[in-house]
Design a protein around this motif. Structure first.
Motif, PDB file in Angstrom:
ATOM      1  N   ALA A 175       0.574  -1.110   0.137  1.00  0.00           N
ATOM      2  CA  ALA A 175      -0.134   0.227  -0.314  1.00  0.00           C
ATOM      3  C   ALA A 175       1.032   0.818  -0.149  1.00  0.00           C
ATOM      4  N   SER A 176       1.679   1.335   0.695  1.00  0.00           N
ATOM      5  CA  SER A 176       2.730   2.520   0.304  1.00  0.00           C
ATOM      6  C   SER A 176       3.413   2.639  -0.154  1.00  0.00           C
ATOM      7  N   HIS A 177       4.062   1.126  -0.903  1.00  0.00           N
ATOM      8  CA  HIS A 177       4.342   1.445  -2.697  1.00  0.00           C
ATOM      9  C   HIS A 177       3.655   2.512  -3.779  1.00  0.00           C
ATOM     10  N   VAL A 178       2.135   2.002  -3.152  1.00  0.00           N
ATOM     11  CA  VAL A 178       0.951   2.200  -4.686  1.00  0.00           C
ATOM     12  C   VAL A 178       0.729   3.953  -4.046  1.00  0.00           C
ATOM     13  N   LEU A 179       0.785   4.274  -2.431  1.00  0.00           N
ATOM     14  CA  LEU A 179       0.701   5.712  -2.366  1.00  0.00           C
ATOM     15  C   LEU A 179       1.942   6.755  -2.358  1.00  0.00           C
ATOM     16  N   VAL A 180       3.405   6.152  -2.657  1.00  0.00           N
ATOM     17  CA  VAL A 180       4.398   6.569  -3.343  1.00  0.00           C
ATOM     18  C   VAL A 180       4.507   7.272  -4.657  1.00  0.00           C
ATOM     19  N   GLY A 181       4.247   5.728  -5.140  1.00  0.00           N
ATOM     20  CA  GLY A 181       3.738   6.033  -7.079  1.00  0.00           C
ATOM     21  C   GLY A 181       2.569   7.013  -7.352  1.00  0.00           C
ATOM     22  N   ILE A 182       1.302   7.222  -6.724  1.00  0.00           N
ATOM     23  CA  ILE A 182       0.245   8.164  -7.118  1.00  0.00           C
ATOM     24  C   ILE A 182       0.669   9.577  -6.407  1.00  0.00           C
TER      25      ILE A 182
END
Length: 206
Positions: A175-182
């Motif tokens: 989830a943190s990787h997805v947030l960083v990507g967004i």
């Protein structure tokens, strides 16, 4: 032909001397190579050989463990470097985000970012200050993009290390990787127009 007799009347023979000589030679051979003389020697010789081979076999495990330990430390260090580069890139790209909020409020050049980058407390409307401001802003934004590119390269290296060593685990969640990507995508969308404008302005002032 009869063999000559000794002093006692017995016939002398060299068989006894020859037998003693052969026995002596055999004893020397036994001392030189005890592993091939009897069953005990052969057993000890075989055990020594097996111990040498087993030692080579079990010596491979510590080498593999050492390689994995080094890879694990490198993996953790790269993860820390990636986080530092991402936050540093966000900090360097933040002037473009601030410009979106200030653009048109106090004039295109009279902004807080201009005063911070030019170390000037006065207005940034004059040509000399505005030119220096555009050049420095362009440099800062380019440095921010370079930091994020480096962070992306490190992300790829860590992914490759996980494919080589499946035992490696990432402490951050998906989830943190997805947030960083967004966040990265939205920031780059806002930074790109500013970077293009400042870059063209900097090239025109050369």
């Amino acid at each position: 032909m009869d063999k000559p007799a000794d002093g006692r009347g017995n016939t002398g023979s060299t068989d006894g001397i020859k037998a003693e000589s052969d026995a002596g030679n055999e004893r020397h051979i036994c001392k030189a190579n005890p592993a091939t003389t009897d069953g005990i020697g052969k057993k000890h010789g075989t055990e020594d050989t097996s111990e040498n081979f087993s030692g080579k076999k079990y010596a491979l495990a510590p080498k593999a463990a050492t390689k994995f330990l080094k890879a694990s430390r490198c993996y953790v260090a790269l993860g820390k470097a990636r986080r530092v580069l991402w936050w540093l890139g966000l900090l360097l790209l933040s002037p473009a985000l601030i410009l979106w909020a200030e653009w048109g409020a106090n004039g295109d050049d009279d902004t807080i970012i201009c005063r911070v980058l030019t170390f000037s407390s006065s207005s940034c409307m004059n040509l000399t200050t505005a030119t220096e401001y555009v050049r420095r802003l362009t440099l800062v934004l380019i440095m921010g993009v370079v930091c994020w590119i480096a962070a992306l390269v490190i992300f790829g290296v860590r992914s490759y290390m996980r494919s080589v060593y499946p035992e490696l685990r990432d402490h951050s969640s998906s989830a943190s990787h997805v947030l960083v990507g967004i966040i990265s995508f939205l920031v780059l969308v806002m930074v790109f127009p500013v970077l293009v404008i400042t870059l063209l302005s900097a090239l025109m002032t050369l």
